[in-house]
Design an enzyme around this catalytic site. Structure first.
Site, mmCIF file in Angstrom:
data_model
loop_
_atom_site.group_PDB
_atom_site.id
_atom_site.type_symbol
_atom_site.label_atom_id
_atom_site.label_comp_id
_atom_site.label_asym_id
_atom_site.label_seq_id
_atom_site.Cartn_x
_atom_site.Cartn_y
_atom_site.Cartn_z
ATOM 1 N N PRO A 1 4.047 52.450 60.738
ATOM 2 C CA PRO A 1 3.115 51.580 59.997
ATOM 3 C C PRO A 1 3.614 50.139 59.993
ATOM 4 O O PRO A 1 4.742 49.868 59.591
ATOM 5 C CB PRO A 1 3.134 52.151 58.575
ATOM 6 C CG PRO A 1 3.843 53.460 58.651
ATOM 7 C CD PRO A 1 4.679 53.441 59.883
ATOM 8 N N GLU A 2 2.785 49.234 60.479
ATOM 9 C CA GLU A 2 3.126 47.818 60.440
ATOM 10 C C GLU A 2 2.400 47.191 59.245
ATOM 11 O O GLU A 2 1.665 47.872 58.528
ATOM 12 C CB GLU A 2 2.702 47.152 61.760
ATOM 13 C CG GLU A 2 3.409 47.757 62.962
ATOM 14 C CD GLU A 2 4.288 46.737 63.696
ATOM 15 O OE1 GLU A 2 4.617 45.686 63.115
ATOM 16 O OE2 GLU A 2 4.633 47.014 64.857
#
Ligand SMILES: [Zn+2]
Length: 272
Positions: free
Chosen positions: A2-3
């Protein structure tokens, strides 16, 4: 992994269900995350209403009157809202029970995430204290980037991924922003002109904002037991496209290694 856009999308997905709800229990099935989950978390949180859900860098911050719960999704973490009696699946490590009815369920197969309790101003937490500005905030702009890059022999891509300079620009968005700004990832940071920094800061903001907007279509996926929340498909200009033609000019996208990470660029659109 997850960015920042996925984390912000997660925040927007869960926030309406959390704010104002009271924690009635915490169920920890597996507390061995990147750091141990505090053993007294249920006693600490039970009876407390969630005042707000904020984000700093890739940390979600659940604010209570007496402190803040820091949640990090690590490499593979996700949050969703399910009925509290929904049987947990493998890797569903933690439930925060809301008003006795709903569970905010934390799943993390690789267990590199974190759930930590902090009393006092959360910006002084050791994990947050040294972080640079938010990329979408006013504190990050061309001037910030220009100043941070002076005298730095490191590559501009590695500078962008340095959390002391700006937070939340991971490998994907560093590559994509450099393409949009027409700057090669391997260029020495100190070689950037102020005009380069203007294009690059603008590219970072617009690309992250667009990714967060794309995540908006997935907000309802955070509720219910099926599906996978928060990770949305996007199309990239260069990331992951080695040897494929550039959408702008048709040149073949090149891939190089920088540090431990892959960088991608178009030799024509990013001349130097
Ligand atoms: Zn090109």
């Amino acid at each position: 992994m997850p960015e920042l856009p996925e984390v912000e999308t997660t925040r927007r997905g869960v926030e309406p269900h959390l704010t104002g709800a009271t924690i009635t229990d915490v169920v920890v099935r597996e507390g061995r995350l990147r750091w141990p989950v505090p053993p007294a978390l249920a006693a600490t949180l039970s009876g407390l209403p969630v005042l707000a859900v904020r984000r700093r860098a890739k940390y979600l911050l659940l604010e209570f009157a007496s402190g803040t719960l820091l949640v990090h999704l690590g490499m593979s973490g996700s949050l969703r809202l399910v009925a509290a009696d929904t049987p947990p699946q493998k890797h569903d490590h933690i439930d925060l029970i809301l008003d006795g009815r709903t569970a905010l369920r934390y799943r993390d197969p690789r267990r590199f995430g974190a759930m930590l309790w902090h009393i006092g101003p959360v910006e002084f937490h050791p994990l947050l204290a040294a972080l640079g500005p938010e990329p979408l905030g006013d504190a990050f702009d061309a001037d910030t980037l220009y100043r941070a890059s002076r005298g730095r022999t490191t590559s501009i891509k590695q500078l962008l991924m340095d959390n002391h300079v700006v937070v939340g620009v991971g490998n994907i968005y560093a590559n994509e922003s450099l393409f949009q700004a027409g700057i090669r990832p391997g260029r020495a940071a100190r070689r950037l002109t102020h005009a380069d920094c203007e294009r690059l800061a603008a590219a970072i903001k617009s690309i992250l904002a667009r990714a967060i907007e794309a995540g908006g279509s997935t907000l309802r996926d955070f509720v219910g037991a099926s599906g996978k929340p928060g990770y949305f498909q996007q199309t990239y200009a260069v990331y992951g496209r080695a040897e494929e033609p550039c959408h702008t000019c048709g040149s073949l996208i090149r891939q190089i290694r920088q540090g431990q990470r892959s960088s991608y660029y178009c030799p024509h659109c990013q001349p130097w």
